[in-house]
Design a protein around this motif. Structure first.
Motif, PDB file in Angstrom:
ATOM      1  N   LYS A 291       4.638 -12.058  15.317  1.00 35.60           N
ATOM      2  CA  LYS A 291       4.418 -12.360  13.950  1.00 35.60           C
ATOM      3  C   LYS A 291       3.204 -12.939  13.590  1.00 35.60           C
ATOM      4  O   LYS A 291       2.343 -12.677  12.709  1.00 35.60           O
ATOM      5  N   GLU A 292       2.839 -13.835  14.382  1.00 33.31           N
ATOM      6  CA  GLU A 292       1.392 -14.739  14.230  1.00 33.31           C
ATOM      7  C   GLU A 292       0.142 -13.689  14.615  1.00 33.31           C
ATOM      8  O   GLU A 292      -0.603 -13.844  13.884  1.00 33.31           O
TER       9      GLU A 292
ATOM     10  N   VAL B  10       8.141  -0.293  13.088  1.00 30.72           N
ATOM     11  CA  VAL B  10       8.775  -1.647  12.749  1.00 30.72           C
ATOM     12  C   VAL B  10       8.841  -2.011  11.423  1.00 30.72           C
ATOM     13  O   VAL B  10       9.829  -2.580  10.787  1.00 30.72           O
ATOM     14  N   ALA B  11       7.784  -1.280  10.678  1.00 31.75           N
ATOM     15  CA  ALA B  11       7.822  -1.700   9.070  1.00 31.75           C
ATOM     16  C   ALA B  11       8.572  -0.721   8.358  1.00 31.75           C
ATOM     17  O   ALA B  11       8.761  -0.740   7.086  1.00 31.75           O
ATOM     18  N   GLU B  12       9.227   0.164   9.167  1.00 28.44           N
ATOM     19  CA  GLU B  12      10.039   1.198   8.189  1.00 28.44           C
ATOM     20  C   GLU B  12       9.293   2.107   7.206  1.00 28.44           C
ATOM     21  O   GLU B  12       9.803   2.231   6.178  1.00 28.44           O
ATOM     22  N   GLU B  13       8.093   2.546   7.637  1.00 29.78           N
ATOM     23  CA  GLU B  13       7.195   3.350   6.914  1.00 29.78           C
ATOM     24  C   GLU B  13       6.689   4.448   7.625  1.00 29.78           C
ATOM     25  O   GLU B  13       6.700   4.618   8.894  1.00 29.78           O
ATOM     26  N   GLU B  14       5.934   5.323   6.953  1.00 32.34           N
ATOM     27  CA  GLU B  14       5.068   6.401   7.399  1.00 32.34           C
ATOM     28  C   GLU B  14       3.918   5.798   8.119  1.00 32.34           C
ATOM     29  O   GLU B  14       3.384   4.854   7.557  1.00 32.34           O
TER      30      GLU B  14
ATOM     31  N   GLN C  60       1.511  -2.884   6.677  1.00 36.01           N
ATOM     32  CA  GLN C  60       2.507  -2.743   7.446  1.00 36.01           C
ATOM     33  C   GLN C  60       2.544  -4.001   8.575  1.00 36.01           C
ATOM     34  O   GLN C  60       3.722  -4.188   8.931  1.00 36.01           O
ATOM     35  N   LEU C  61       1.429  -4.293   9.056  1.00 35.26           N
ATOM     36  CA  LEU C  61       1.423  -5.409  10.024  1.00 35.26           C
ATOM     37  C   LEU C  61       2.045  -6.859   9.317  1.00 35.26           C
ATOM     38  O   LEU C  61       2.909  -7.578   9.894  1.00 35.26           O
ATOM     39  N   TYR C  62       1.671  -7.067   7.871  1.00 32.97           N
ATOM     40  CA  TYR C  62       2.562  -8.092   7.233  1.00 32.97           C
ATOM     41  C   TYR C  62       3.989  -7.691   7.265  1.00 32.97           C
ATOM     42  O   TYR C  62       4.667  -8.754   7.471  1.00 32.97           O
ATOM     43  N   ALA C  63       4.352  -6.576   6.970  1.00 34.17           N
ATOM     44  CA  ALA C  63       5.680  -6.158   6.906  1.00 34.17           C
ATOM     45  C   ALA C  63       6.605  -6.425   8.389  1.00 34.17           C
ATOM     46  O   ALA C  63       7.716  -6.410   8.330  1.00 34.17           O
ATOM     47  N   CYS C  64       5.927  -6.339   9.391  1.00 37.40           N
ATOM     48  CA  CYS C  64       6.388  -6.435  10.776  1.00 37.40           C
ATOM     49  C   CYS C  64       6.829  -7.888  10.934  1.00 37.40           C
ATOM     50  O   CYS C  64       7.618  -8.183  12.043  1.00 37.40           O
ATOM     51  N   GLY C  65       6.454  -8.875  10.159  1.00 35.03           N
ATOM     52  CA  GLY C  65       6.684 -10.221  10.531  1.00 35.03           C
ATOM     53  C   GLY C  65       8.042 -10.517  10.658  1.00 35.03           C
ATOM     54  O   GLY C  65       8.573 -11.239  11.621  1.00 35.03           O
TER      55      GLY C  65
END
Length: 102
Positions: free
Chosen positions: A55-56, A23-27, A38-43
């Motif tokens: 998101k919350e 979801v974050a489009e990262e490794e 990465q969790l923050y980037a998923c928002g």
């Protein structure tokens, strides 16, 4: 007899890093700090896909993981990891669903 899984940083990363990273489009993350970021980037992706609650939950889990990563008190760290672990199954399920949508 039930078996209780011990909550560790390594277990959380192993269980959730792959779907969260998609979801974050990262490794996949290898540290708590990376998983939190990465969790923050998923928002935004979650919101755009209509998963507002995810998101919350992701933001809450990320906050607990950030605090756990910074903690030097083993008891505090364990409590923070437990709180993150309570939110991550839902976030992981939504991340998996998001992955299936793409």
């Amino acid at each position: 007899m039930t078996t209780t899984k011990i909550i560790t940083a390594e277990n959380l990363i192993a269980d959730y890093a792959t779907d969260i990273a998609f979801v974050a489009e990262e490794e996949p993350a290898t540290t708590l700090a990376d998983l939190a970021a990465q969790l923050y980037a998923c928002g935004d992706p979650f919101e755009m896909a209509g998963f507002t609650d995810a998101k919350e939950e992701a933001d809450a889990a990320a906050t607990y993981l950030t605090d756990a990563a910074a903690s030097t008190d083993p008891t505090e760290r364990a409590v923070l990891l437990k709180k993150a672990a309570e939110r991550l199954p839902y976030v992981g399920d939504i991340a998996s669903e998001y992955r299936d949508m793409c």
